[in-house]
Design an enzyme around this catalytic site. Structure first.
Site, PDB file in Angstrom:
ATOM      1  N   LYS A 281       0.809  -1.241   0.000  1.00 22.80           N
ATOM      2  CA  LYS A 281       0.000   0.000   0.000  1.00 22.80           C
ATOM      3  C   LYS A 281       0.830   1.274   0.000  1.00 22.80           C
ATOM      4  O   LYS A 281       0.370   2.322   0.443  1.00 22.80           O
ATOM      5  CB  LYS A 281      -0.984   0.002   1.192  1.00 22.80           C
ATOM      6  CG  LYS A 281      -1.921  -1.155   1.170  1.00 22.80           C
ATOM      7  CD  LYS A 281      -2.833  -1.058  -0.023  1.00 22.80           C
ATOM      8  CE  LYS A 281      -3.323  -2.392  -0.497  1.00 22.80           C
ATOM      9  NZ  LYS A 281      -3.933  -2.348  -1.808  1.00 22.80           N
TER      10      LYS A 281
ATOM     11  N   SER B 177      -5.050   2.703   4.053  1.00 25.59           N
ATOM     12  CA  SER B 177      -5.206   2.013   2.766  1.00 25.59           C
ATOM     13  C   SER B 177      -5.326   0.500   2.984  1.00 25.59           C
ATOM     14  O   SER B 177      -6.171  -0.173   2.386  1.00 25.59           O
ATOM     15  CB  SER B 177      -4.009   2.363   1.873  1.00 25.59           C
ATOM     16  OG  SER B 177      -4.149   1.795   0.608  1.00 25.59           O
TER      17      SER B 177
ATOM     18  N   MET C 248      -5.113   5.750 -14.372  1.00 26.27           N
ATOM     19  CA  MET C 248      -4.960   4.387 -13.858  1.00 26.27           C
ATOM     20  C   MET C 248      -6.303   3.812 -13.387  1.00 26.27           C
ATOM     21  O   MET C 248      -6.567   2.629 -13.541  1.00 26.27           O
ATOM     22  CB  MET C 248      -3.918   4.355 -12.741  1.00 26.27           C
ATOM     23  CG  MET C 248      -2.498   4.469 -13.279  1.00 26.27           C
ATOM     24  SD  MET C 248      -1.229   4.487 -11.998  1.00 26.27           S
ATOM     25  CE  MET C 248      -1.477   2.916 -11.191  1.00 26.27           C
TER      26      MET C 248
ATOM     27  N   HIS D 124       7.414  -7.202  -2.118  1.00 21.27           N
ATOM     28  CA  HIS D 124       7.043  -6.637  -0.817  1.00 21.27           C
ATOM     29  C   HIS D 124       7.931  -7.234   0.279  1.00 21.27           C
ATOM     30  O   HIS D 124       7.691  -6.986   1.460  1.00 21.27           O
ATOM     31  CB  HIS D 124       5.603  -7.013  -0.461  1.00 21.27           C
ATOM     32  CG  HIS D 124       4.538  -6.272  -1.223  1.00 21.27           C
ATOM     33  ND1 HIS D 124       4.601  -4.936  -1.500  1.00 21.27           N
ATOM     34  CD2 HIS D 124       3.333  -6.704  -1.707  1.00 21.27           C
ATOM     35  CE1 HIS D 124       3.489  -4.573  -2.141  1.00 21.27           C
ATOM     36  NE2 HIS D 124       2.723  -5.622  -2.290  1.00 21.27           N
TER      37      HIS D 124
HETATM   38  S1  PPS Z   1      -0.495  -3.153  -3.150  1.00 22.08           S
HETATM   39  O1  PPS Z   1      -1.761  -3.927  -2.933  1.00 22.08           O
HETATM   40  O2  PPS Z   1       0.421  -3.300  -2.017  1.00 22.08           O
HETATM   41  O3  PPS Z   1       0.149  -3.480  -4.418  1.00 22.08           O
HETATM   42  O4  PPS Z   1      -0.984  -1.630  -3.182  1.00 22.08           O
HETATM   43  P1  PPS Z   1      -0.122  -0.397  -3.680  1.00 22.08           P
HETATM   44  O5  PPS Z   1      -0.223  -0.308  -5.153  1.00 22.08           O
HETATM   45  O6  PPS Z   1       1.235  -0.431  -3.068  1.00 22.08           O
HETATM   46  O7  PPS Z   1      -0.879   0.813  -3.011  1.00 22.08           O
HETATM   47  C1  PPS Z   1      -2.195   1.164  -3.342  1.00 22.08           C
HETATM   48  C2  PPS Z   1      -2.347   2.622  -2.967  1.00 22.08           C
HETATM   49  O8  PPS Z   1      -1.669   3.436  -3.949  1.00 22.08           O
HETATM   50  C3  PPS Z   1      -2.608   4.331  -4.520  1.00 22.08           C
HETATM   51  N1  PPS Z   1      -2.252   4.651  -5.920  1.00 22.08           N
HETATM   52  C4  PPS Z   1      -2.116   5.912  -6.391  1.00 22.08           C
HETATM   53  N2  PPS Z   1      -2.189   7.102  -5.761  1.00 22.08           N
HETATM   54  C5  PPS Z   1      -2.023   8.209  -6.529  1.00 22.08           C
HETATM   55  N3  PPS Z   1      -1.798   8.192  -7.864  1.00 22.08           N
HETATM   56  C6  PPS Z   1      -1.708   7.004  -8.516  1.00 22.08           C
HETATM   57  N4  PPS Z   1      -1.487   7.022  -9.838  1.00 22.08           N
HETATM   58  C7  PPS Z   1      -1.861   5.790  -7.768  1.00 22.08           C
HETATM   59  N5  PPS Z   1      -1.844   4.475  -8.089  1.00 22.08           N
HETATM   60  C8  PPS Z   1      -2.082   3.799  -6.948  1.00 22.08           C
HETATM   61  C9  PPS Z   1      -3.931   3.595  -4.389  1.00 22.08           C
HETATM   62  O9  PPS Z   1      -5.042   4.434  -4.593  1.00 22.08           O
HETATM   63  C10 PPS Z   1      -3.802   3.068  -2.965  1.00 22.08           C
HETATM   64  O10 PPS Z   1      -3.898   4.089  -1.970  1.00 22.08           O
HETATM   65  P2  PPS Z   1      -5.251   4.538  -1.265  1.00 22.08           P
HETATM   66  O11 PPS Z   1      -4.820   5.498  -0.193  1.00 22.08           O
HETATM   67  O12 PPS Z   1      -5.916   3.322  -0.712  1.00 22.08           O
HETATM   68  O13 PPS Z   1      -6.071   5.234  -2.324  1.00 22.08           O
END
Ligand code: PPS
Length: 303
Positions: A60, A145, A239, A115
């Site tokens: 996350k 998240s 995205m 991870h």
């Molecule tokens: S995982 O399941 O561990 O692979 O998740 P991960 O991709 O690491 O984290 C997901 C969070 O990243 C946010 N996210 C983004 N935020 C802003 N811009 C972009 N382009 C973007 N892409 C992924 C996603 O919304 C999750 O955060 P939260 O706070 O839940 O929205």
């Protein structure tokens, strides 16, 4: 098209036999995509190649975003690949049960996700010229998240309420263990690996500048049009609309996006609407204790 490849259950896996967790050297991992063999393969048998690029994150923290950015940089801004192949195939996790199949015959340079905490990472990284990009995010936002993710993903335990989940997160009793141990472990390798440290917050604040930093680290040069295309196609909105990376390919009984979308809020600071004052103070105290020997200023330290 509905794809379950990233979440397929191997016969005899713990998930298949009912338990959600694989406990590996004290670390809790979702059994749905991990096995003792897959972690051992990653750690001891995975052949690191000199031009490999690893995207390493605590869950996350911006994994999917980095997977998108690196693919787009490799494609010089052309979105064709990110719009046709899901991230778990483009930038596979080295610790997943599917890793060998995806990665062993892939041409260089390979983009690889992980991870894993540094003590379980492929040992062959040491002494190699492979690159590691470690992305960190404010643990308070990571916790929020992960809370919503745990509610929508059937392969995780659904938390009772946020307060209970915060206790588990603070104690490291969540998938991939303690955020503090993960971050401190990886920061400890900063000077020993070909390493770039990024934060989710700086990606959010200055995506173009962050892409330029990544390109410099990778030795890639993008012209202005390609740079713009990378930035546009990796925006939160782009995205969210891209079915390859918004996880809508995963069946609803595995990830129910009606409960919470995978790409949920996409901005820093959401924790402020979730932590009570008392929870915030307790977490600040824990953070100070745990991070006292870490001499890195993160964007959230100034807030
Ligand atoms: S995982 O399941 O561990 O692979 O998740 P991960 O991709 O690491 O984290 C997901 C969070 O990243 C946010 N996210 C983004 N935020 C802003 N811009 C972009 N382009 C973007 N892409 C992924 C996603 O919304 C999750 O955060 P939260 O706070 O839940 O929205």
């Amino acid at each position: 098209m509905r794809i379950t490849a990233c979440l397929s259950l191997p016969a005899g896996s713990m998930a298949a036999s009912g338990s959600r967790w694989l406990l590996y050297e004290g670390l809790m991992l979702p059994a749905v995509v991990h096995s003792a063999e897959s972690i051992s393969y990653a750690q001891h048998h995975f052949q690191v190649r000199p031009r490999d690029v690893f995207i390493v994150t605590y869950p996350k923290s911006g994994t999917t975003w980095m997977q998108e950015l690196l693919t787009l940089i490799q494609c010089r801004g052309d979105p064709q690949l990110v719009r046709s192949v899901p991230p778990w195939e483009r930038v596979p996790w080295v610790e997943h049960i599917t890793a060998a199949g995806y990665l062993e015959n892939r041409p260089c340079p390979r983009l690889i996700s992980s991870h894993l905490p540094c003590n379980l990472f492929p040992t062959a990284i040491h002494g190699s010229s492979a690159k590691v990009i470690y992305t960190v995010r404010n643990p308070r936002d990571v916790c929020v998240s992960l809370y919503y993710y745990s509610k929508m993903a059937s392969f995780l335990e659904s938390p009772e309420d946020f307060g209970e989940f915060l206790k588990l997160f603070s104690a490291g009793k969540v998938l991939f263990g303690s955020w503090f141990q993960h971050v401190k472990g990886w920061l400890g390798l900063r000077d020993r690996l070909n390493f770039l440290l990024l934060t989710y917050e700086e990606l959010h604040q200055d995506l173009r500048g962050s892409v330029q930093r990544i390109c410099q680290f990778l030795g890639e040069e993008l012209d202005a049009r390609a740079l713009e295309a990378v930035v546009d196609n990796a925006s939160f909105q782009a995205m969210k609309q891209n079915n390859m990376c918004n996880y809508s390919l995963v069946p609803e009984d595995i990830m129910d996006q009606r409960i919470s979308p995978f790409l949920r809020k996409g901005s820093p600071g959401d924790w402020k609407g979730h932590f009570t004052v008392a929870q915030s103070q307790a977490f600040d105290q824990l953070y100070r204790e745990q991070m006292q020997d870490v001499h890195v200023q993160f964007p959230w330290d100034q807030a």
